[in-house]
Design a protein around this motif. Structure first.
Motif, mmCIF file in Angstrom:
data_model
loop_
_atom_site.group_PDB
_atom_site.id
_atom_site.type_symbol
_atom_site.label_atom_id
_atom_site.label_comp_id
_atom_site.label_asym_id
_atom_site.label_seq_id
_atom_site.Cartn_x
_atom_site.Cartn_y
_atom_site.Cartn_z
ATOM 1 N N PHE A 138 30.777 58.632 34.784
ATOM 2 C CA PHE A 138 30.137 57.922 34.058
ATOM 3 C C PHE A 138 29.467 58.858 32.924
ATOM 4 O O PHE A 138 28.966 59.236 31.390
ATOM 5 N N CYS A 139 29.050 60.309 33.532
ATOM 6 C CA CYS A 139 28.170 61.060 32.770
ATOM 7 C C CYS A 139 28.753 62.778 32.417
ATOM 8 O O CYS A 139 30.106 63.070 33.325
ATOM 9 N N MET A 176 15.597 64.909 34.404
ATOM 10 C CA MET A 176 16.557 64.520 33.717
ATOM 11 C C MET A 176 17.802 64.627 33.462
ATOM 12 O O MET A 176 18.244 64.055 32.261
ATOM 13 N N GLY A 177 17.807 66.264 33.509
ATOM 14 C CA GLY A 177 18.651 67.376 32.380
ATOM 15 C C GLY A 177 20.347 67.530 33.205
ATOM 16 O O GLY A 177 20.636 66.358 34.434
ATOM 17 N N GLY A 179 22.348 68.446 36.429
ATOM 18 C CA GLY A 179 22.148 68.763 37.460
ATOM 19 C C GLY A 179 21.538 67.534 38.804
ATOM 20 O O GLY A 179 20.656 66.205 37.943
ATOM 21 N N GLU A 180 21.704 67.515 39.612
ATOM 22 C CA GLU A 180 21.306 66.611 40.759
ATOM 23 C C GLU A 180 19.676 67.576 41.377
ATOM 24 O O GLU A 180 20.023 67.940 42.455
ATOM 25 N N SER A 211 14.608 62.356 39.299
ATOM 26 C CA SER A 211 15.615 61.388 39.151
ATOM 27 C C SER A 211 16.465 62.185 39.996
ATOM 28 O O SER A 211 17.122 63.112 39.867
ATOM 29 N N THR A 212 17.316 60.453 41.002
ATOM 30 C CA THR A 212 18.080 60.858 41.431
ATOM 31 C C THR A 212 19.016 59.721 41.749
ATOM 32 O O THR A 212 18.882 58.880 41.387
ATOM 33 N N VAL A 213 20.340 60.890 41.796
ATOM 34 C CA VAL A 213 21.264 59.378 42.316
ATOM 35 C C VAL A 213 21.321 58.512 43.203
ATOM 36 O O VAL A 213 22.066 57.410 43.619
ATOM 37 N N SER A 234 18.682 56.460 40.061
ATOM 38 C CA SER A 234 19.821 56.059 39.189
ATOM 39 C C SER A 234 21.214 55.245 40.078
ATOM 40 O O SER A 234 21.611 55.733 40.758
ATOM 41 N N ASN A 236 22.428 52.064 38.435
ATOM 42 C CA ASN A 236 23.117 51.998 37.680
ATOM 43 C C ASN A 236 24.878 50.965 38.118
ATOM 44 O O ASN A 236 24.887 50.555 37.388
ATOM 45 N N VAL A 277 22.206 52.006 33.705
ATOM 46 C CA VAL A 277 22.202 52.599 32.915
ATOM 47 C C VAL A 277 23.702 51.121 32.406
ATOM 48 O O VAL A 277 24.927 51.203 33.469
ATOM 49 N N TYR A 308 24.105 52.933 27.675
ATOM 50 C CA TYR A 308 25.353 53.756 27.616
ATOM 51 C C TYR A 308 24.956 54.913 26.691
ATOM 52 O O TYR A 308 25.308 54.109 25.252
ATOM 53 N N ASN A 309 24.748 55.806 26.318
ATOM 54 C CA ASN A 309 24.899 57.050 25.451
ATOM 55 C C ASN A 309 26.349 57.481 25.141
ATOM 56 O O ASN A 309 26.629 57.395 26.251
ATOM 57 N N CYS A 352 20.331 60.818 27.238
ATOM 58 C CA CYS A 352 20.534 60.739 28.505
ATOM 59 C C CYS A 352 22.105 60.889 28.692
ATOM 60 O O CYS A 352 22.497 60.465 28.912
ATOM 61 N N GLY A 353 22.416 61.550 29.966
ATOM 62 C CA GLY A 353 23.903 62.078 30.693
ATOM 63 C C GLY A 353 24.567 62.873 29.742
ATOM 64 O O GLY A 353 26.005 63.312 28.937
HETATM 65 N N1 SAH Z 1 21.135 63.940 38.841
HETATM 66 C C1 SAH Z 1 19.888 63.006 38.613
HETATM 67 C C2 SAH Z 1 19.551 63.298 36.936
HETATM 68 C C3 SAH Z 1 19.754 63.247 36.359
HETATM 69 S S1 SAH Z 1 19.247 62.089 35.104
HETATM 70 C C4 SAH Z 1 20.202 61.420 38.722
HETATM 71 O O1 SAH Z 1 21.645 60.918 37.999
HETATM 72 O O2 SAH Z 1 19.505 60.849 38.729
HETATM 73 C C5 SAH Z 1 20.598 61.970 34.144
HETATM 74 C C6 SAH Z 1 20.341 60.107 33.839
HETATM 75 O O3 SAH Z 1 21.428 59.672 32.891
HETATM 76 C C7 SAH Z 1 20.663 59.525 35.382
HETATM 77 O O4 SAH Z 1 20.054 58.514 35.114
HETATM 78 C C8 SAH Z 1 22.290 58.664 34.493
HETATM 79 O O5 SAH Z 1 22.949 57.906 35.866
HETATM 80 C C9 SAH Z 1 21.529 58.357 33.275
HETATM 81 N N2 SAH Z 1 23.187 58.846 32.744
HETATM 82 C C10 SAH Z 1 24.221 59.886 33.075
HETATM 83 N N3 SAH Z 1 25.172 59.396 31.857
HETATM 84 C C11 SAH Z 1 24.508 59.279 30.438
HETATM 85 C C12 SAH Z 1 24.660 58.128 29.395
HETATM 86 N N4 SAH Z 1 25.886 58.357 29.623
HETATM 87 N N5 SAH Z 1 24.468 57.497 29.250
HETATM 88 C C13 SAH Z 1 22.988 56.754 29.153
HETATM 89 N N6 SAH Z 1 22.958 57.546 30.779
HETATM 90 C C14 SAH Z 1 23.279 58.131 31.671
#
Ligand code: SAH
Ligand code: SF4
Length: 364
Positions: A138-139, A176-177, A179-180, A211-213, A234, A236, A277, A308-309, A352-353
């Motif tokens: 989804f990202c 939260m940009g 990458g992980e 922030s981590t997945v 995250s 989700n 999300v 969701y964005n 985000c994402g």
């Molecule tokens: N990789 C790490 C850090 C990146 S944070 C992580 O996933 O936590 C990015 C955040 O944006 C995460 O919480 C992710 O679930 C969220 N995200 C990803 N795609 C998104 C979207 N389209 N809309 C809203 N949030 C989103």
């Protein structure tokens, strides 16, 4: 305006020059190795602190600026070392005041960061990798080809440059940009060290969120490391089957263990936040809300719902306001504090994402 070819030629010349002169980038040294380096150069260790402070607090990009160091030693430093970092390329500003920065690395790759001013709180959302190897379905970042890990100084440069450029003291950093961070943990910790140093950016670790997945190994290391940063997970998807499908690494990082470490983190360090999300028809139904509440029932935490964005290249949709409202209301029955995140900077794809430097990717 530079044409890409002139720019690449300049870059190539400077790389060749530095290789020929065997000059190393001094920003690659963390404070302790920098002290050791000064000792090998016959200098007192306070020189290391002076140089570190010039670079990170006073934004020096040239040894000549370091006026509390003798001219002879500055000359000798500039023969052996360079001071290289990210270059700001573009800044886009959204109506709500958030700004998306595009940076270029020394090897001509691109990274994005977001500046989010909210009253007294000035947050920078930083990237830790170019692309992301996790590739959640989804990202948008996950859709980019993973290129490489960022180094500690490249991660710290994002907050430094934004702070300098906006002439504003950055108070908070969120990893939260792109990458992980827990798949690039040592460099992330190095960046936290620079950010939080009183002779660096002076951004408190308590105002820093990683922030981590849900990477178990990195979560364990962070739990036991002498860093006081906040942790966001995250989550989700409360349904583990859907989670495994949408987040490829989830299969090797089972939810039960992720939640166990989260509990320990909340107990011994600081209260974790679960990010959720909300995606239309995927995890936005009442039964998902029930599952979420039951999954987290005995974990001290905060829950942050993020609608969701949407992104032009992604098929997923934001749920209706009504669905979001129903889900949120059900979550109010949970013992945790629940927040619904305001979307910021969506029209410039700074939410985000949404970070993906796609305009750069598309050019290729
Ligand atoms: N990789 C790490 C850090 C990146 S944070 C992580 O996933 O936590 C990015 C955040 O944006 C995460 O919480 C992710 O679930 C969220 N995200 C990803 N795609 C998104 C979207 N389209 N809309 C809203 N949030 C989103
Ligand atoms: Fe990577 Fe996080 Fe995006 Fe997943 S949500 S692809 S882990 S940045």
């Amino acid at each position: 305006m530079h044409s890409p070819s002139t720019e690449n030629l300049d870059l190539l010349c400077s790389v060749l020059y530095n290789v020929a002169m065997r000059r190393r980038n001094i920003k690659r040294f963390r404070l302790e190795p920098l002290c050791e380096l000064m000792a090998t150069l016959g200098q007192n260790t306070y020189r290391a602190e002076q140089i570190f402070q010039w670079i990170w607090q006073k934004n020096a990009t040239d040894f000549a600026a370091m006026t509390n160091i003798s001219k002879a030693f500055r000359n000798s430093l500039s023969q052996k070392f360079t001071i290289q970092g990210l270059q700001k390329r573009t800044v886009k500003t959204a109506h709500d005041g958030s700004q998306k920065y595009l940076f270029r690395t020394n090897d001509s790759k691109y990274v994005e960061s977001v500046f989010i001013p909210e009253g007294k709180r000035k947050t920078v959302c930083v990237s830790t990798q170019i692309g992301c190897p996790v590739q959640c379905a989804f990202c948008a970042t996950g859709r980019m080809k993973f290129s490489r890990n960022l180094r500690a100084h490249e991660i710290a440069d994002q907050a430094r440059i934004v702070q300098h450029d906006t002439n504003t003291k950055v108070t908070n950093v969120v990893f939260m940009g792109m990458g992980e961070p827990l798949l690039n943990l040592q460099e992330t910790l190095g960046a936290i060290e620079i950010n939080s140093s009183p002779i660096g950016l002076s951004i408190s670790q308590r105002h820093t969120t990683v922030s981590t997945v849900g990477i178990l190994q990195g979560m364990r290391t962070l739990l036991n490391a002498p860093f006081k940063v906040k942790l966001a997970i995250s989550l989700n998807f409360a349904d583990e089957n859907v989670r495994n499908e949408m987040i490829p690494v989830a299969k090797n990082n089972p939810l039960k263990e992720v939640l166990q470490i989260a509990k320990e983190y909340s107990r011994t360090k600081s209260m974790v936040t679960f990010e959720y999300v909300m995606i239309k028809n995927l995890n936005d139904r009442l039964r998902d809300a029930r599952l979420l509440v039951s999954l987290l029932k005995d974990i001290p935490a905060k829950i942050n719902l993020i609608p969701y964005n949407e992104h032009p290249l992604m098929p997923y949709k934001r749920p209706s306001d009504e669905r979001i409202g129903q889900f949120y209301n059900y979550l109010l029955t949970a013992p945790q504090t629940v927040t619904l995140r305001k979307s910021r900077g969506q029209e410039i794809q700074a939410g985000c994402g949404q970070l993906a430097a796609f305009h750069v990717v598309k050019k290729k």
